[in-house]
Structure formats: C-alpha cells, structure tokens
Enzyme design. Structure first.
Site, PDB file in Angstrom:
ATOM      1  N   ASP A 131       0.792  -1.592   0.247  1.00  0.00           N
ATOM      2  CA  ASP A 131       0.011   0.054   0.043  1.00  0.00           C
ATOM      3  C   ASP A 131       0.822   1.380   0.107  1.00  0.00           C
ATOM      4  O   ASP A 131       0.680   1.434  -1.060  1.00  0.00           O
ATOM      5  CB  ASP A 131      -1.046   0.185   1.250  1.00  0.00           C
ATOM      6  CG  ASP A 131      -1.859   0.438   0.898  1.00  0.00           C
ATOM      7  OD1 ASP A 131      -2.107   1.312  -0.214  1.00  0.00           O
ATOM      8  OD2 ASP A 131      -2.669   1.864   2.007  1.00  0.00           O
ATOM      9  N   CYS A 185     -10.004  -1.420 -20.603  1.00  0.00           N
ATOM     10  CA  CYS A 185     -11.791  -0.441 -20.581  1.00  0.00           C
ATOM     11  C   CYS A 185     -12.756  -0.645 -21.869  1.00  0.00           C
ATOM     12  O   CYS A 185     -13.675  -0.737 -21.807  1.00  0.00           O
ATOM     13  CB  CYS A 185     -11.618   0.528 -19.941  1.00  0.00           C
ATOM     14  SG  CYS A 185     -11.035   0.728 -18.111  1.00  0.00           S
ATOM     15  N   CYS A 191     -17.258   3.917 -14.942  1.00  0.00           N
ATOM     16  CA  CYS A 191     -16.932   4.788 -13.442  1.00  0.00           C
ATOM     17  C   CYS A 191     -16.495   6.434 -13.426  1.00  0.00           C
ATOM     18  O   CYS A 191     -16.593   6.797 -12.580  1.00  0.00           O
ATOM     19  CB  CYS A 191     -15.747   3.744 -12.907  1.00  0.00           C
ATOM     20  SG  CYS A 191     -14.243   4.770 -14.177  1.00  0.00           S
TER      21      CYS A 191
HETATM   22 FE1  SF4 Z   1     -13.292   0.777 -16.941  1.00  0.00          FE
HETATM   23 FE2  SF4 Z   1     -14.592   2.305 -15.398  1.00  0.00          FE
HETATM   24 FE3  SF4 Z   1     -15.245   0.623 -17.552  1.00  0.00          FE
HETATM   25 FE4  SF4 Z   1     -14.421  -0.370 -15.380  1.00  0.00          FE
HETATM   26  S1  SF4 Z   1     -16.251   0.909 -15.593  1.00  0.00           S
HETATM   27  S2  SF4 Z   1     -14.386  -0.904 -17.659  1.00  0.00           S
HETATM   28  S3  SF4 Z   1     -12.755   0.892 -14.937  1.00  0.00           S
HETATM   29  S4  SF4 Z   1     -14.021   2.366 -17.560  1.00  0.00           S
END
Ligand code: SF4
Ligand code: SF4
Length: 346
Positions: A131, A185, A191
């Site tokens: 971490d 991605c 996200c």
């Molecule tokens: Fe990528 Fe974000 Fe989609 Fe997950 S939610 S695949 S991290 S873009």
C-alpha cells in the site's frame, strides 16, 4: 518458466495468495512526470510515499533488484450475512475495510511467502511493500500481468475484478517476467460518469482530493459537497467499483471473519462510543487507522444525510457539550439540516 518460479507460484497458492505475477525490476520512469504533476497540483492524496525517485526506481529500494513479485489478495464485495434488523439507521464501511485490516493479512502472507522462498534458495534478498510502500502497486501489478489499470485507477483482473489488495516483493532473483493482460476498459466509461464528485479524469488518473474515499479519511471539517455526497458511508467509497462491468458477478471469498455489525454500524450508538468502546469493537479493521473522531464526524454527517430525526437529541447533546470542535460543528450542521426538513414538513 523456471523451476524456482513455478515453485513460488505453488507456494503462493498454498498460502492463499489469489494471484501472483512477475516482472523485471526495470525503472518505472514513465510515471515520474505524472507523479510530480500530481504533487505540484495538489491532486495526490498526500498519503503516498513522497520520494519520486524511489517510487520509480526499484534499485534504490534493493541494490541488487532483478525481479519484482506482485501479489494480489482478493477481498469480498458482498457481506457473508446481513446485519440484524435494528431501529437505528446504519452507516457503512466500504468493502476494503470489512474484517481484519488487509495490511496485516497481506503483510503476513508476504512474510510467509518470503520465508518459504528463502528455504528454496540461499541467495534470496528482498524488500516487501504494501500500500504506502515506495513503489506504485498498480504499475507493478499491471506490468506483472495481475490485471489492467482501469479508468478508475484500480487494477482489474477477470478473476477477481478490482476487489484486490496489492503488494510486492522486490527481489534479487532472476525469474522470467510475465506479460500484461490483453483486456482493458475498451469504450466503457461507467466509473467516470458514475463518480459523484467527478474525481476521475478518464485516463486512469484522478484528483485524489476530490475522491470521497480520501475525504472520509481526512481530518477537520469537510466541504458541504463532500458531506452530502458521502450519504451513509463513513469510510471509503466503492461507487466506481460497483459501476465496473468487470465486477459484475464477482464473488470473492473472505480471508477474514467479517462482522456485519462492524461493517454496517448503527449510527447513533456509533457517535456515542468512547475511545475504549471504539477500540474494543473496531480496532482490527482498516478503517480504524484514522481513529474514532474522524469516523464519528462522518457518522454525524450520515445521520443528516439519512434524515434521521431520532438522532436530534443526541446531536443536540454533542452540539452543546462537544468533545471537540469538529464534532460540534458537524452536529450543528446536521441539526440545521434535520430541523430545516422538520420545518418544511410542518
Ligand atoms: Fe474501465 Fe471504469 Fe468501465 Fe471498469 S467501469 S471497465 S474501470 S471504464
Ligand atoms: Fe469517485 Fe468514489 Fe471512485 Fe473516489 S471512490 S473516484 S469518489 S466513485
């Protein structure tokens, strides 16, 4: 694959390490610019190792560094059982803080792995990091084939999603490196669009200071925007993980006992805990590192966010006889929210 490498992989499985990968101890020079920029712009959390040369040059950490072993321990994103029904409203610790502090679990597993490797070869020299160690865990894990770095900044594997704790052993061993994974991605942006504070930049970097996970761990009074957006979460934030399609259907096994009453604490009793009571019930979890006062401040905000009018008398007591100024201000803020709502209703 060398013999030693396959023996280490076998050992890692015996120890309960979820995924292991190997990479060279080559420098991570490409990270230096963005790490420096984040420090200069104030967008890093401040919890990171400060020395950028050490963050990017493994040989500064171990003189004869040759291979970095990246280690991932998966953690669950679903509670093994729900907390009991209660008249109190509940707060929430994010899954990374369920059960025993993962720093201990990972540190123990890495110590065990190191000890077992030392039995296999006389020449073993190493430095372990978890971490807040010098190296950037995500960059090591990506290069070692644990997973790719998503737009949410987390390492994501097909097997365990992004629910993995990462650590690494910088070693003097000569072991064949693995390749990065070939998935990523793609066109997904879930996200980025679901982050309530627009903390994600869309290129796997973030303004850590806008991240609710950082905010829940920082001291002092929080800006109104963050208080409200925390909702009932008193430690961490996992919205950008829940949004990720790679996490759908993931059901990682817990490596520690999880008490749902600790993971989802009753808020009114929580804000009344004494130091001794807090220590007895919460000291083993990762979220305890910041101490009782910061979490209780968050719990006071949460009571306002949940519109819990049954908390008014307890909040009034905190506002009138404060244990500290931050709690007093938080209680006054919560009361103003609750009473405004009461007035609007009457
Ligand atoms: Fe990528 Fe974000 Fe989609 Fe997950 S939610 S695949 S991290 S873009
Ligand atoms: Fe945004 Fe929460 Fe993810 Fe932080 S943890 S980047 S606040 S969604």
């Amino acid at each position: 694959m060398t013999d030693l490498k396959s023996q280490i992989i076998t050992l890692s499985k015996e120890i309960g390490i979820s995924k292991i990968g190997f990479t060279t101890a080559d420098n991570f020079d490409y990270l230096a610019k963005s790490l420096k920029m984040a420090q200069e712009n104030g967008t890093s959390s401040g919890f990171e190792h400060k020395n950028i040369a050490e963050r990017t040059k493994p040989e500064l950490l171990l003189k004869n560094a040759k291979t970095i072993i990246s280690i991932a321990v998966a953690y669950p994103n679903k509670l093994p059982q729900m907390p009991q029904k209660s008249d109190y409203k509940r707060g929430k610790f994010s899954p990374s803080s369920w059960g025993m502090d993962y720093h201990h679990i990972l540190t123990e597993k890495m110590a065990l792995l190191s000890a077992r490797i030392a039995e296999l070869t006389d020449e073993f020299d190493h430095k372990a990091m978890v971490d807040t160690g010098a190296l950037v865990d995500t960059a090591v894990a990506r290069r070692a084939g644990i997973g790719f770095i998503g737009k949410n900044g987390l390492v994501i594997s097909k097997e365990f999603g992004s629910y993995m704790f990462l650590g690494e052993l910088v070693t003097n061993l000569n072991l064949a490196p693995d390749r990065p994974v070939t998935y990523d991605c793609g066109d997904c942006n879930h996200c980025v669009t679901s982050c309530p504070t627009s903390a994600l930049n869309g290129d796997s970097t973030m303004n850590a200071k806008r991240c609710l996970s950082f905010q829940t761990q920082t001291t002092g009074q929080l800006a109104e925007e963050f208080r409200v957006k925390m909702k009932n979460v008193i430690y961490g934030c996992d919205i950008c993980q829940i949004a990720c399609p790679y996490n759908k259907g993931i059901d990682n096994q817990a490596q520690t006992t999880i008490d749902p009453e600790v993971a989802f604490p009753e808020l009114i009793p929580f804000i009344q805990l004494t130091n001794k009571e807090f220590k007895a019930k919460f000291s083993e979890i990762a979220g305890a590192w910041r101490g009782k006062n910061v979490l209780q401040r968050n719990a006071i905000y949460a009571l306002a966010n949940l519109n819990d009018k049954t908390a008014i008398s307890v909040l009034e007591e905190i506002a009138e006889n404060p244990r500290n100024e931050v709690h007093q201000e938080a209680a006054q803020w919560a009361l103003s929210k609750l009473k405004i709502r009461l007035l609007k209703k009457s």
